[in-house]
Scaffold this motif. Sequence first.
Motif, short mmCIF file in Angstrom:
data_model
loop_
_atom_site.label_atom_id
_atom_site.label_comp_id
_atom_site.label_asym_id
_atom_site.label_seq_id
_atom_site.Cartn_x
_atom_site.Cartn_y
_atom_site.Cartn_z
N LEU A 174 0.82 -1.21 0.00
CA LEU A 174 0.00 0.00 0.00
C LEU A 174 0.86 1.26 0.00
O LEU A 174 0.53 2.27 -0.62
CB LEU A 174 -0.90 -0.03 1.24
CG LEU A 174 -2.22 0.72 1.15
CD1 LEU A 174 -3.09 0.16 0.04
CD2 LEU A 174 -2.95 0.64 2.48
N ALA A 175 1.98 1.18 0.71
CA ALA A 175 2.89 2.33 0.83
C ALA A 175 3.43 2.76 -0.54
O ALA A 175 3.83 3.90 -0.73
CB ALA A 175 4.03 2.01 1.78
N PRO A 182 -2.19 5.64 4.72
CA PRO A 182 -1.35 4.57 5.27
C PRO A 182 -2.03 3.67 6.31
O PRO A 182 -1.64 2.53 6.50
CB PRO A 182 -0.18 5.34 5.91
CG PRO A 182 -0.69 6.72 6.12
CD PRO A 182 -1.71 6.98 5.05
N GLU A 183 -3.05 4.19 6.97
CA GLU A 183 -3.69 3.41 8.04
C GLU A 183 -4.65 2.37 7.47
O GLU A 183 -5.49 2.68 6.61
CB GLU A 183 -4.45 4.34 8.99
CG GLU A 183 -4.93 3.66 10.24
CD GLU A 183 -6.05 4.41 10.97
OE1 GLU A 183 -6.52 3.92 11.99
OE2 GLU A 183 -6.45 5.51 10.50
N ILE A 184 -4.55 1.14 7.95
CA ILE A 184 -5.46 0.07 7.55
C ILE A 184 -6.35 -0.24 8.76
O ILE A 184 -5.84 -0.41 9.87
CB ILE A 184 -4.68 -1.20 7.14
CG1 ILE A 184 -3.77 -0.90 5.94
CG2 ILE A 184 -5.63 -2.34 6.83
CD1 ILE A 184 -2.84 -2.05 5.57
N ILE A 185 -7.66 -0.29 8.53
CA ILE A 185 -8.57 -0.57 9.64
C ILE A 185 -9.14 -1.98 9.48
O ILE A 185 -9.71 -2.30 8.44
CB ILE A 185 -9.72 0.47 9.69
CG1 ILE A 185 -9.13 1.89 9.84
CG2 ILE A 185 -10.68 0.17 10.83
CD1 ILE A 185 -10.18 2.99 9.96
N ALA A 186 -8.98 -2.80 10.50
CA ALA A 186 -9.52 -4.16 10.47
C ALA A 186 -10.90 -4.17 11.11
O ALA A 186 -11.09 -3.61 12.19
CB ALA A 186 -8.60 -5.12 11.20
N THR A 187 -11.87 -4.77 10.42
CA THR A 187 -13.24 -4.76 10.93
C THR A 187 -13.89 -6.15 10.88
O THR A 187 -13.48 -7.01 10.11
CB THR A 187 -14.16 -3.83 10.10
OG1 THR A 187 -14.29 -4.36 8.77
CG2 THR A 187 -13.62 -2.41 10.05
N SER A 188 -14.91 -6.30 11.70
CA SER A 188 -15.84 -7.42 11.56
C SER A 188 -17.24 -6.87 11.76
O SER A 188 -17.57 -6.36 12.83
CB SER A 188 -15.58 -8.49 12.62
OG SER A 188 -16.71 -9.34 12.74
#
Length: 208
Positions: A174-175, A182-188
């Motif tokens: 991604l960089a 830059p921030e990746i958010i993990a979700t469920s």
Amino acid sequence: MTDAAPDLETGRRLFAGACDFVAGAATEEALPLAKLTEVAFAGRSNVGKSSLINALTGRKALARVSHTPGRTQQINFFSLGGKLMLVDLPGYGYAKASKQRIGAWSKLILRYLQGRATLRRVLVLVDSRVGLKDSDRDLFTLLDEIGVSYQLVLTKSDDKPKTDDPLAGIAEELAGHGAAHPEIIATSSREGTGIPELRASIAALAAR
Ligand SMILES: Nc1nc2c(ncn2[C@@H]2O[C@H](COP(=O)(O)OP(=O)(O)OP(=O)(O)O)[C@@H](O)[C@H]2O)c(=O)[nH]1
Ligand SMILES: [Mg+2]
């Protein structure tokens, strides 16, 4: 407030208020007027776009959830109390064998992404059990080229990986993309993981 320190309470309040279906557009003419700041949800078919919109807004059936991949065929617009528009895009990349890529993604979506002055960010959803596919990479490249800011959001993080370490090297990859946040958010959506954080980061976009 910066993206790095999104305010959870502001996010909670934004999403606790009214959320109304505004339009479902299958043609360019049917797109609603571009007045509010928009945040669009993109990703491969079945990645969990509609489920994530439902989880964010706390509504079980605002955006239709399908068991048949590729179900959301139109661009659906949802207004958050007249402050921000959530935009549910049809999925791409269905049919593993046919190598359907971004080129086959409808012209309508390309036009929407290219021409929407109010589009503030695209959230590119990626199944955390699967990792990046070439169709996702094609979308990254397209968004880099047209200069639309985007952010990676991992979905289904409640479930176990389908392959060995599907997320290896994803931040580094991604960089290398100019328009990627830059921030990746993990979700469920199922368990609520990462939902308050994602609400906050979307609310921070509405505030500006
Ligand atoms: N385990 C798990 N499954 C999920 C989660 N979110 C969605 N799903 C499942 O993934 C499938 C697809 O969900 P949708 O929300 O319809 O996905 P979509 O990206 O909107 O799909 P299309 O509109 O068809 O492209 C459904 O069977 C959901 O139940 C999650 O957080 N965890
Ligand atoms: Mg959908």
